[in-house]
Design a protein around this motif. Structure first.
Motif, PDB file in Angstrom:
ATOM      1  N   GLU A 151       0.005   5.608  10.864  1.00 29.49           N
ATOM      2  CA  GLU A 151      -0.786   6.285  11.890  1.00 29.49           C
ATOM      3  C   GLU A 151      -0.986   7.744  11.489  1.00 29.49           C
ATOM      4  O   GLU A 151      -2.012   8.341  11.745  1.00 29.49           O
ATOM      5  CB  GLU A 151      -0.070   6.195  13.236  1.00 29.49           C
ATOM      6  CG  GLU A 151      -0.896   6.675  14.399  1.00 29.49           C
ATOM      7  CD  GLU A 151      -0.233   6.367  15.708  1.00 29.49           C
ATOM      8  OE1 GLU A 151      -0.850   5.649  16.505  1.00 29.49           O
ATOM      9  OE2 GLU A 151       0.890   6.848  15.933  1.00 29.49           O
TER      10      GLU A 151
ATOM     11  N   SER B 292       0.851  -1.178   0.000  1.00 26.74           N
ATOM     12  CA  SER B 292       0.000   0.000   0.000  1.00 26.74           C
ATOM     13  C   SER B 292       0.891   1.234   0.000  1.00 26.74           C
ATOM     14  O   SER B 292       1.720   1.405   0.902  1.00 26.74           O
ATOM     15  CB  SER B 292      -0.886  -0.012   1.254  1.00 26.74           C
ATOM     16  OG  SER B 292      -1.586   1.195   1.370  1.00 26.74           O
TER      17      SER B 292
ATOM     18  N   SER C 161       3.587  -3.041   3.788  1.00 27.81           N
ATOM     19  CA  SER C 161       2.956  -4.351   3.649  1.00 27.81           C
ATOM     20  C   SER C 161       1.651  -4.350   4.444  1.00 27.81           C
ATOM     21  O   SER C 161       1.364  -3.424   5.204  1.00 27.81           O
ATOM     22  CB  SER C 161       3.880  -5.448   4.190  1.00 27.81           C
ATOM     23  OG  SER C 161       3.912  -5.403   5.610  1.00 27.81           O
ATOM     24  N   ARG C 162       0.900  -5.416   4.305  1.00 26.93           N
ATOM     25  CA  ARG C 162      -0.380  -5.510   5.033  1.00 26.93           C
ATOM     26  C   ARG C 162      -0.175  -5.639   6.532  1.00 26.93           C
ATOM     27  O   ARG C 162      -1.119  -5.536   7.303  1.00 26.93           O
ATOM     28  CB  ARG C 162      -1.207  -6.677   4.498  1.00 26.93           C
ATOM     29  CG  ARG C 162      -0.549  -8.017   4.681  1.00 26.93           C
ATOM     30  CD  ARG C 162      -1.394  -9.127   4.038  1.00 26.93           C
ATOM     31  NE  ARG C 162      -0.744 -10.394   4.125  1.00 26.93           N
ATOM     32  CZ  ARG C 162      -0.864 -11.238   5.153  1.00 26.93           C
ATOM     33  NH1 ARG C 162      -1.642 -10.937   6.158  1.00 26.93           N
ATOM     34  NH2 ARG C 162      -0.206 -12.382   5.152  1.00 26.93           N
ATOM     35  N   HIS C 163       1.047  -5.842   6.977  1.00 30.78           N
ATOM     36  CA  HIS C 163       1.348  -5.973   8.404  1.00 30.78           C
ATOM     37  C   HIS C 163       1.634  -4.631   9.069  1.00 30.78           C
ATOM     38  O   HIS C 163       1.854  -4.572  10.270  1.00 30.78           O
ATOM     39  CB  HIS C 163       2.549  -6.894   8.604  1.00 30.78           C
ATOM     40  CG  HIS C 163       2.344  -8.252   8.016  1.00 30.78           C
ATOM     41  ND1 HIS C 163       1.475  -9.176   8.556  1.00 30.78           N
ATOM     42  CD2 HIS C 163       2.855  -8.822   6.916  1.00 30.78           C
ATOM     43  CE1 HIS C 163       1.473 -10.258   7.818  1.00 30.78           C
ATOM     44  NE2 HIS C 163       2.311 -10.082   6.812  1.00 30.78           N
ATOM     45  N   LEU C 164       1.647  -3.574   8.273  1.00 30.88           N
ATOM     46  CA  LEU C 164       1.922  -2.234   8.779  1.00 30.88           C
ATOM     47  C   LEU C 164       0.851  -1.280   8.277  1.00 30.88           C
ATOM     48  O   LEU C 164       0.252  -1.493   7.238  1.00 30.88           O
ATOM     49  CB  LEU C 164       3.292  -1.746   8.285  1.00 30.88           C
ATOM     50  CG  LEU C 164       4.487  -2.602   8.657  1.00 30.88           C
ATOM     51  CD1 LEU C 164       5.723  -2.135   7.894  1.00 30.88           C
ATOM     52  CD2 LEU C 164       4.743  -2.554  10.157  1.00 30.88           C
ATOM     53  N   ARG C 165       0.643  -0.214   9.036  1.00 31.34           N
ATOM     54  CA  ARG C 165      -0.272   0.834   8.575  1.00 31.34           C
ATOM     55  C   ARG C 165       0.240   2.181   9.053  1.00 31.34           C
ATOM     56  O   ARG C 165       0.915   2.275  10.078  1.00 31.34           O
ATOM     57  CB  ARG C 165      -1.697   0.581   9.029  1.00 31.34           C
ATOM     58  CG  ARG C 165      -1.966   0.826  10.484  1.00 31.34           C
ATOM     59  CD  ARG C 165      -3.477   0.719  10.761  1.00 31.34           C
ATOM     60  NE  ARG C 165      -3.762   0.850  12.171  1.00 31.34           N
ATOM     61  CZ  ARG C 165      -3.885   2.006  12.808  1.00 31.34           C
ATOM     62  NH1 ARG C 165      -3.760   3.135  12.159  1.00 31.34           N
ATOM     63  NH2 ARG C 165      -4.137   2.041  14.102  1.00 31.34           N
TER      64      ARG C 165
ATOM     65  N   ILE D  85       2.797   1.968  12.302  1.00 28.25           N
ATOM     66  CA  ILE D  85       2.573   1.036  13.401  1.00 28.25           C
ATOM     67  C   ILE D  85       2.263  -0.353  12.836  1.00 28.25           C
ATOM     68  O   ILE D  85       1.817  -0.494  11.698  1.00 28.25           O
ATOM     69  CB  ILE D  85       1.440   1.504  14.337  1.00 28.25           C
ATOM     70  CG1 ILE D  85       0.123   1.638  13.584  1.00 28.25           C
ATOM     71  CG2 ILE D  85       1.818   2.809  15.014  1.00 28.25           C
ATOM     72  CD1 ILE D  85      -1.041   1.975  14.475  1.00 28.25           C
ATOM     73  N   ALA D  86       2.522  -1.352  13.656  1.00 29.79           N
ATOM     74  CA  ALA D  86       2.259  -2.737  13.256  1.00 29.79           C
ATOM     75  C   ALA D  86       0.764  -3.028  13.391  1.00 29.79           C
ATOM     76  O   ALA D  86       0.098  -2.545  14.295  1.00 29.79           O
ATOM     77  CB  ALA D  86       3.051  -3.702  14.128  1.00 29.79           C
ATOM     78  N   VAL D  87       0.269  -3.828  12.468  1.00 30.72           N
ATOM     79  CA  VAL D  87      -1.122  -4.279  12.519  1.00 30.72           C
ATOM     80  C   VAL D  87      -1.147  -5.557  13.336  1.00 30.72           C
ATOM     81  O   VAL D  87      -0.416  -6.517  13.024  1.00 30.72           O
ATOM     82  CB  VAL D  87      -1.664  -4.535  11.101  1.00 30.72           C
ATOM     83  CG1 VAL D  87      -3.064  -5.145  11.163  1.00 30.72           C
ATOM     84  CG2 VAL D  87      -1.667  -3.249  10.292  1.00 30.72           C
ATOM     85  N   THR D  88      -1.939  -5.572  14.371  1.00 27.14           N
ATOM     86  CA  THR D  88      -2.052  -6.782  15.204  1.00 27.14           C
ATOM     87  C   THR D  88      -3.426  -7.393  14.975  1.00 27.14           C
ATOM     88  O   THR D  88      -4.437  -6.697  14.960  1.00 27.14           O
ATOM     89  CB  THR D  88      -1.868  -6.454  16.692  1.00 27.14           C
ATOM     90  OG1 THR D  88      -2.826  -5.456  17.073  1.00 27.14           O
ATOM     91  CG2 THR D  88      -0.465  -5.926  16.947  1.00 27.14           C
ATOM     92  N   THR D  89      -3.431  -8.694  14.766  1.00 24.30           N
ATOM     93  CA  THR D  89      -4.721  -9.358  14.526  1.00 24.30           C
ATOM     94  C   THR D  89      -4.887 -10.504  15.482  1.00 24.30           C
ATOM     95  O   THR D  89      -3.996 -10.970  16.107  1.00 24.30           O
ATOM     96  CB  THR D  89      -4.803  -9.895  13.101  1.00 24.30           C
ATOM     97  OG1 THR D  89      -3.686 -10.744  12.846  1.00 24.30           O
ATOM     98  CG2 THR D  89      -4.851  -8.764  12.121  1.00 24.30           C
TER      99      THR D  89
END
Length: 70
Positions: free
Chosen positions: A41, A14, A35-39, A66-70
């Protein structure tokens, strides 16, 4: 974005600095892709001219990531 197909080259990333980031005077040429693991802020821009002094040939951009936590 820039050259045709540039966005496709970064799939599945992205690009968070497309367009004109807040604080910049025009669209950027340097981009941050995540990557999809980060977004992001927060995404911001910096003009290339500060107090009448040209710092670069283009505006800058940055992002707090920041890291995306799922």
């Amino acid at each position: 974005m820039g050259a045709p197909g540039l966005e496709a080259a970064f799939t599945p990333l992205s690009i968070v600095t497309g367009g004109t980031p807040e604080g910049a005077a025009r669209p950027g040429i340097d981009h941050i892709a995540l990557s999809r693991h980060l977004r992001p802020e927060r995404v911001w821009g910096r003009p290339n001219d500060v107090a009448g002094h040209r710092l670069s040939d283009h505006d800058g951009s940055g992002a707090d990531i920041i890291a995306v936590t799922t």
